[in-house]
Scaffold this motif. Structure first.
Motif, short mmCIF file in Angstrom:
data_model
loop_
_atom_site.label_atom_id
_atom_site.label_comp_id
_atom_site.label_asym_id
_atom_site.label_seq_id
_atom_site.Cartn_x
_atom_site.Cartn_y
_atom_site.Cartn_z
N GLU A 45 19.28 19.94 1.56
CA GLU A 45 18.59 19.30 2.67
C GLU A 45 18.44 17.80 2.41
N SER A 46 18.04 17.08 3.45
CA SER A 46 17.84 15.64 3.32
C SER A 46 16.79 15.35 2.26
N ALA A 84 23.83 16.10 0.26
CA ALA A 84 23.26 16.45 1.57
C ALA A 84 24.28 16.22 2.68
#
Length: 323
Positions: free
Chosen positions: A288-289, A282
């Motif tokens: 994505e997170s 990430a």
């Protein structure tokens, strides 16, 4: 990648070993200079400013998390932080707002999301394999309690221990908790009661679609470290955490085939490594997170409701504690 690591206590030392194998350069820092120098020498890292890096991993005491995360946001350095993001709801909201305002990646460590069993259960539920979910059961039981001095600083069993159950319940089911009715008791050392805490816990959680989840916990599970989840639907039931080292024996003859799990680190070793790999991906912009501050805040709200419920002996709606 150059990655900084702040804090070299028990979990920090574990992350240091993982990071040394995953990154090109590791920079470590600890308030105990000798501990930092020892780790650097052993791992081929160097001692320095962990924020002067491409990403930072924060493994310091809970009371320092918010300050460290706010600094990372100010500098725009992607940050991984062990749970919780902050000791209080107000500080957690402040961190979430800082991350969103600056666009900084902040990943809060909830390693169960990266355990193969929980991931498989989530996939089975999402695919329809279990049918319509009707009930869930969660268990977190430590073989022995933490040090007495830790308990007054822990935030209580629901914030310190069951925060993982609350997060994984949301992640696996994809639902939110609506109402919590929690209780607890003291069956062991006096220091729990003296700190206003309990050493055995239970809760009934009603999800926003009416699904019922039950949860139990203990600081005194003499058989070993025991963490499980059960999901029962109209077409099938799946259990997570039943294996050769689960410290449970059946009177019908089923028994562990190996040594029981001694602690959370041994049980979730592979998950911790996978989680760190996901954070680094990430930080490189490849995904994505994995677990945002808002996710951590959602779990904290459930813990707040559970603690309020235990203290007032009544069901508590999440709306009562949500800021």
């Amino acid at each position: 990648m150059r990655v900084g690591l702040l804090g070299l206590g028990r979990i920090g030392a574990f992350h240091a070993t993982s990071l040394a194998a995953l990154v090109e350069e590791l920079v470590v820092f600890d308030a105990d200079t000798s501990r930092a120098e020892e780790a650097a020498g052993r791992l081929g890292a160097r001692v320095g400013d962990p924020f002067a890096a491409d990403a930072v991993v924060i493994a310091t005491p809970t009371s320092t998390h918010a300050e460290a995360l706010l600094r990372a946001c100010e500098l725009g350095v992607p940050a991984f932080c062990e749970k919780p993001a902050a000791p209080t709801v107000e500080e957690t909201v402040r961190v979430a707002e800082a991350a969103e305002r600056t666009g900084t990646l902040v990943h809060i460590g909830f390693q169960r999301r990266f355990d193969a069993g929980y991931a498989a259960a989530r996939a089975a539920l999402a695919s329809g394999e279990l049918g319509e979910l009707h009930r869930v059961h969660l268990l977190t039981a430590d073989p022995r309690p933490p040090a007495p001095g830790y308990i007054p600083l822990s935030g209580g069993i629901f914030r310190d221990c069951h925060i993982h159950d609350f997060d994984i319940l949301r992640w696996v089911t994809g639902r939110e908790v609506d109402v919590v009715y929690a209780t607890g008791s003291n069956r062991g050392e006096a220091f729990f009661a003296e700190a206003g805490d309990v050493d055995n816990s239970a809760a009934l959680l009603t999800l926003d679609d009416g699904t019922l989840a039950t949860m139990q916990g203990s600081r005194y599970n003499g058989a070993g470290y025991d963490v499980r989840m059960e999901l029962a639907g109209t077409l099938g039931t799946r259990a997570v955490g039943l294996g050769e080292r689960t410290p449970v024996s059946s009177v019908e003859g089923l028994a562990p085939q190996g040594e029981p799990w001694p602690d959370f680190q041994a049980r979730f070793e592979a998950a911790y490594v996978a989680e760190m790999g996901a954070f680094l991906a990430a930080a490189r912009g490849e995904r994505e997170s994995p677990c945002t501050v808002r996710d951590a805040l959602a779990a904290l709200y459930i813990a707040e409701a559970a603690d309020l419920s235990r203290r007032t002996d009544r069901p508590v709606r999440l709306l009562e504690v949500t800021k």
